[in-house]
Scaffold this motif. Structure first.
Motif, mmCIF file in Angstrom:
data_model
loop_
_atom_site.group_PDB
_atom_site.id
_atom_site.type_symbol
_atom_site.label_atom_id
_atom_site.label_comp_id
_atom_site.label_asym_id
_atom_site.label_seq_id
_atom_site.Cartn_x
_atom_site.Cartn_y
_atom_site.Cartn_z
ATOM 1 N N PRO A 254 8.624 36.090 -8.068
ATOM 2 C CA PRO A 254 8.257 35.208 -6.960
ATOM 3 C C PRO A 254 7.356 35.919 -5.954
ATOM 4 O O PRO A 254 7.396 37.142 -5.828
ATOM 5 C CB PRO A 254 9.602 34.829 -6.340
ATOM 6 C CG PRO A 254 10.594 35.004 -7.449
ATOM 7 C CD PRO A 254 10.095 36.193 -8.218
ATOM 8 N N SER A 259 7.251 33.524 -1.067
ATOM 9 C CA SER A 259 8.611 33.623 -1.576
ATOM 10 C C SER A 259 8.991 32.433 -2.450
ATOM 11 O O SER A 259 10.048 31.831 -2.277
ATOM 12 C CB SER A 259 9.602 33.773 -0.408
ATOM 13 O OG SER A 259 10.772 34.450 -0.818
ATOM 14 N N LYS A 261 8.850 31.122 -6.757
ATOM 15 C CA LYS A 261 8.550 31.493 -8.141
ATOM 16 C C LYS A 261 7.526 30.525 -8.707
ATOM 17 O O LYS A 261 7.380 29.389 -8.240
ATOM 18 C CB LYS A 261 9.820 31.459 -8.985
ATOM 19 C CG LYS A 261 10.414 30.063 -9.162
ATOM 20 C CD LYS A 261 11.635 30.071 -10.071
ATOM 21 C CE LYS A 261 12.165 28.647 -10.273
ATOM 22 N NZ LYS A 261 13.329 28.594 -11.160
ATOM 23 N N TYR A 288 11.465 40.146 -6.923
ATOM 24 C CA TYR A 288 12.284 39.106 -6.285
ATOM 25 C C TYR A 288 12.855 38.102 -7.293
ATOM 26 O O TYR A 288 13.505 37.144 -6.903
ATOM 27 C CB TYR A 288 11.451 38.366 -5.225
ATOM 28 C CG TYR A 288 10.865 39.295 -4.195
ATOM 29 C CD1 TYR A 288 11.678 39.903 -3.237
ATOM 30 C CD2 TYR A 288 9.509 39.619 -4.203
ATOM 31 C CE1 TYR A 288 11.149 40.793 -2.317
ATOM 32 C CE2 TYR A 288 8.970 40.503 -3.288
ATOM 33 C CZ TYR A 288 9.792 41.090 -2.344
ATOM 34 O OH TYR A 288 9.268 41.979 -1.433
ATOM 35 N N PHE A 291 16.507 36.898 -7.220
ATOM 36 C CA PHE A 291 16.958 36.008 -6.149
ATOM 37 C C PHE A 291 16.687 34.539 -6.480
ATOM 38 O O PHE A 291 17.122 33.646 -5.752
ATOM 39 C CB PHE A 291 16.251 36.345 -4.828
ATOM 40 C CG PHE A 291 16.663 37.658 -4.233
ATOM 41 C CD1 PHE A 291 17.731 37.735 -3.344
ATOM 42 C CD2 PHE A 291 15.998 38.828 -4.560
ATOM 43 C CE1 PHE A 291 18.120 38.952 -2.796
ATOM 44 C CE2 PHE A 291 16.380 40.048 -4.022
ATOM 45 C CZ PHE A 291 17.445 40.106 -3.137
ATOM 46 N N ALA A 292 15.955 34.290 -7.555
ATOM 47 C CA ALA A 292 15.548 32.923 -7.878
ATOM 48 C C ALA A 292 16.579 32.241 -8.763
ATOM 49 O O ALA A 292 17.349 32.888 -9.480
ATOM 50 C CB ALA A 292 14.194 32.944 -8.582
ATOM 51 N N ASP A 293 16.595 30.927 -8.716
ATOM 52 C CA ASP A 293 17.417 30.137 -9.632
ATOM 53 C C ASP A 293 16.660 29.976 -10.950
ATOM 54 O O ASP A 293 15.491 29.588 -10.968
ATOM 55 C CB ASP A 293 17.712 28.755 -9.042
ATOM 56 C CG ASP A 293 18.544 28.830 -7.768
ATOM 57 O OD1 ASP A 293 19.348 29.772 -7.653
ATOM 58 O OD2 ASP A 293 18.388 27.949 -6.902
ATOM 59 N N PHE A 295 15.254 31.939 -13.169
ATOM 60 C CA PHE A 295 13.948 32.589 -13.143
ATOM 61 C C PHE A 295 13.421 32.843 -14.546
ATOM 62 O O PHE A 295 14.163 33.208 -15.459
ATOM 63 C CB PHE A 295 14.031 33.917 -12.392
ATOM 64 C CG PHE A 295 12.728 34.650 -12.336
ATOM 65 C CD1 PHE A 295 11.655 34.126 -11.630
ATOM 66 C CD2 PHE A 295 12.552 35.856 -13.010
ATOM 67 C CE1 PHE A 295 10.433 34.790 -11.585
ATOM 68 C CE2 PHE A 295 11.344 36.527 -12.966
ATOM 69 C CZ PHE A 295 10.286 35.985 -12.249
ATOM 70 N N TYR A 315 17.312 43.611 -4.630
ATOM 71 C CA TYR A 315 18.521 42.886 -5.057
ATOM 72 C C TYR A 315 19.789 43.707 -4.841
ATOM 73 O O TYR A 315 20.825 43.172 -4.447
ATOM 74 C CB TYR A 315 18.368 42.509 -6.527
ATOM 75 C CG TYR A 315 19.494 41.679 -7.093
ATOM 76 C CD1 TYR A 315 19.769 40.407 -6.593
ATOM 77 C CD2 TYR A 315 20.268 42.145 -8.153
ATOM 78 C CE1 TYR A 315 20.791 39.641 -7.127
ATOM 79 C CE2 TYR A 315 21.282 41.380 -8.695
ATOM 80 C CZ TYR A 315 21.545 40.135 -8.188
ATOM 81 O OH TYR A 315 22.551 39.369 -8.721
ATOM 82 N N LYS A 412 22.033 35.415 -2.588
ATOM 83 C CA LYS A 412 21.169 34.240 -2.448
ATOM 84 C C LYS A 412 21.607 33.398 -1.261
ATOM 85 O O LYS A 412 20.792 32.894 -0.485
ATOM 86 C CB LYS A 412 21.178 33.411 -3.730
ATOM 87 C CG LYS A 412 20.325 34.013 -4.837
ATOM 88 C CD LYS A 412 20.693 33.528 -6.222
ATOM 89 C CE LYS A 412 20.647 32.046 -6.388
ATOM 90 N NZ LYS A 412 20.899 31.642 -7.795
ATOM 91 N N VAL A 437 12.633 31.080 -3.052
ATOM 92 C CA VAL A 437 13.549 32.210 -3.172
ATOM 93 C C VAL A 437 14.122 32.583 -1.810
ATOM 94 O O VAL A 437 15.231 33.083 -1.702
ATOM 95 C CB VAL A 437 12.821 33.410 -3.811
ATOM 96 C CG1 VAL A 437 13.725 34.633 -3.877
ATOM 97 C CG2 VAL A 437 12.332 33.047 -5.205
ATOM 98 N N TYR A 439 13.412 34.937 0.324
ATOM 99 C CA TYR A 439 13.532 36.322 0.771
ATOM 100 C C TYR A 439 12.662 36.547 2.002
ATOM 101 O O TYR A 439 12.986 37.348 2.875
ATOM 102 C CB TYR A 439 13.124 37.277 -0.357
ATOM 103 C CG TYR A 439 13.544 38.700 -0.110
ATOM 104 C CD1 TYR A 439 14.775 39.166 -0.561
ATOM 105 C CD2 TYR A 439 12.726 39.587 0.570
ATOM 106 C CE1 TYR A 439 15.177 40.479 -0.322
ATOM 107 C CE2 TYR A 439 13.108 40.901 0.804
ATOM 108 C CZ TYR A 439 14.343 41.328 0.357
ATOM 109 O OH TYR A 439 14.738 42.629 0.592
#
Length: 535
Positions: A254, A259, A261, A288, A291-293, A295, A315, A412, A437, A439
């Protein structure tokens, strides 16, 4: 603010500008300075750290057993014979300590789930944490590489590649990875001064600065993400990559600072482009991604064209550990390009790497990166320190063994709640995007002004306020440090706030400070409007 001309700082890198902003924000002692400039997380994974220290204690004792007849303080190499039995006793004697419990479970997971030799794993970890041997192999310790492959394939969404289909090089964080890759691309004649490369923008500032250095002198072609498309790359921008004069495409996914993806649609377009341009090199920094759903890295979509860089820094809250990897598929485009070089270049490179192997022409690109990282001549001392590799493995196992992904959901949730707190106090709806994400967040100056006080006020702000000067005024008057979006190649005036390094109430305070700053600006606007109407 006095008569200081803050516009003179507008050409500085955001990270250099940050220091000046901090200095100004700290100039008043009657308030707290809130630094949302740098993305160093204030959260970290504790269990794998406890495990590292407990493993260190066990390993130090093992070392002392080897030279037990010698004076205290002198040890030897750990003995592999009956090591597992002594480790089991250590686990039983310390089963009330979380780090020790985790170590016991880790050995079980490595043996029962990954099918690896537990004795060889334990010896590699014990010797590794002691740091008593050079890293061998220098690219990455063998069992450690296998475990990190499991982690990378899962977290990067790579479902169709077997573990033996890729190679890893353990490096000192993502920044070292980028420095090594750029250097080896040039040393191996894959890129040359004047070549054109595409950069996905907005992007982490050094990626804009490195290609311009005298070392490379590359021509940059920006692939601009569109804020009106939730910071996705429009197809028309991605299709620029079909131009055969563009050697490579560098991006952060991402993204930093938007921030978000890359969407499935964007990934599909890139896959189509690679079919038309099988020579295209893609370099993706996916720090990053964890941190993503759901990904999915470009390495999962175009593995043979993609150099994957991943860092454990954000992370796991491990920026000081400097832990990263470079991943390449075994069928990568870089190795193919090496075979297509002119004979003159091939001979020159064979001479460069002749001290490493009797067949330097067959040396893979990833192994050339390892050698180049130590100027070739010092290749025998290449490699990430073994204690660093051990901590990396423990981080990865912590993630792999967490079947409920409790840690991931927790971190998250932390950044997303901070995002909500900032925007709530600012008085603006939290941006909603399934690809976000969170962040970082970009506070758009124009959009925020328009939402808070209408179109006329927003137009006045855009005409009368310099974005860099506004950041200095925010720092001076509120003690809040933000970075300019322009330094990341953001095309509209905006401020980047990291959502990782302060607590929730502090982000609420930042939102409140920005709101009060906007109120003061609105009063200034009304006064100017009133004065104008009297004339």
């Amino acid at each position: 603010m006095g008569n200081v001309d803050y516009t003179k700082y507008s050409k500085l890198s955001p990270f250099e500008l940050k220091d000046k902003l901090i200095e100004i924000a700290q100039s008043k002692t009657d308030r707290m300075m809130l630094n949302a400039g740098r993305g160093n997380p204030n959260f970290l994974a504790t269990v794998p750290r406890r495990a590292f220290f407990q493993l260190g204690l066990f390993s130090a004792t093992e070392s002392e057993f080897s030279f037990s007849f010698m004076p205290e303080g002198l040890g030897g190499f750990p003995r592999p014979v009956a090591l597992q039995n002594r480790f089991d006793n250590f686990i039983l004697q310390n089963r009330d300590k979380p780090g020790v419990v985790f170590l016991g479970k880790a050995v079980s997971y490595v043996r029962d789930q990954l099918g690896l030799d537990p004795d060889a794993f334990l010896l590699e970890m014990v010797e590794g944490v002691l740091g008593c041997n050079y890293p061998v192999p220098d690219r990455m310790l063998r069992i450690s590489e296998t475990i990190i492959k499991e982690y990378i394939l899962r977290e990067m969404g790579v479902q169709s590649m077997p573990k033996d289909g890729l190679d890893l090089f353990a490096v000192e964080g993502g920044t070292a990875a980028m420095a090594y890759i750029f250097n080896s691309l040039k040393e191996n004649k894959i890129i040359a001064n004047g070549d054109r490369i595409a950069i996905g923008a907005p992007i982490f500032t050094p990626y804009l600065e490195i290609p311009k250095l005298n070392d490379y002198q590359l021509e940059e072609v920006l692939i601009q993400a569109d804020p009106n498309l939730d910071w996705q790359y429009p197809e028309s921008e991605l299709r620029k990559l079909e131009d055969p004069s563009i050697k490579a495409f560098f991006l952060v996914n991402p993204s930093n600072p938007p921030s978000v993806k890359m969407s499935d649609e964007g990934l599909a377009i890139l896959a189509d482009i690679v079919k038309k341009r099988p020579d295209l090199i893609i370099l993706t920094d996916d720090v990053y991604g964890t941190f993503a759903d759901n990904f999915k890295s470009l390495f999962a979509i175009c593995p043979d064209n993609t150099i994957l860089v991943y860092s454990f820094s954000k992370y796991f809250g491990a920026t000081g550990w400097r832990l990263g990897i470079i991943a390449l598929s075994n069928n990568n485009v870089l190795d193919k390009k090496l075979t297509e070089l002119p004979n003159k270049d091939k001979k020159e490179l064979e001479e460069r790497y002749s001290s490493l192997t009797t067949d330097p022409a067959s040396l893979k690109f990833i192994d050339r990166i390892v050698a180049d990282s130590r100027n070739v001549a010092l290749n025998h001392t290449a490699g990430l320190s073994t204690p660093q590799q051990v901590q990396m493995v423990l981080f990865a196992l912590f993630n792999l063994m967490d079947s409920r992904q409790s840690y991931k959901e927790a971190v998250k949730s932390v950044v997303r709640e901070r995002d909500a707190a900032l925007y709530r106090q600012l008085g603006v709806d939290v941006p909603q995007d399934p690809n976000a994400v969170d962040y970082y967040t970009l506070v758009n100056l124009e959009t925020t002004s328009r939402i808070l006080y209408g179109d006329e006020f927003a137009d006045w702000v855009m005409k009368n306020k310099n974005p860099t000067e506004l950041l200095f005024r925010v720092a001076e008057e509120t003690g809040v440090v933000l970075l300019p979006g322009s330094g990341f190649a953001v095309q509209h005036p905006s401020a980047r706030a990291s959502l990782a390094n302060l607590n929730e109430f502090e982000y609420a305070a930042i939102g409140d400070s920005l709101r009060r700053f906007a109120e003061d600006a609105h009063k200034e606007y009304l006064a100017a409007k009133k004065s104008k109407s009297k004339k």
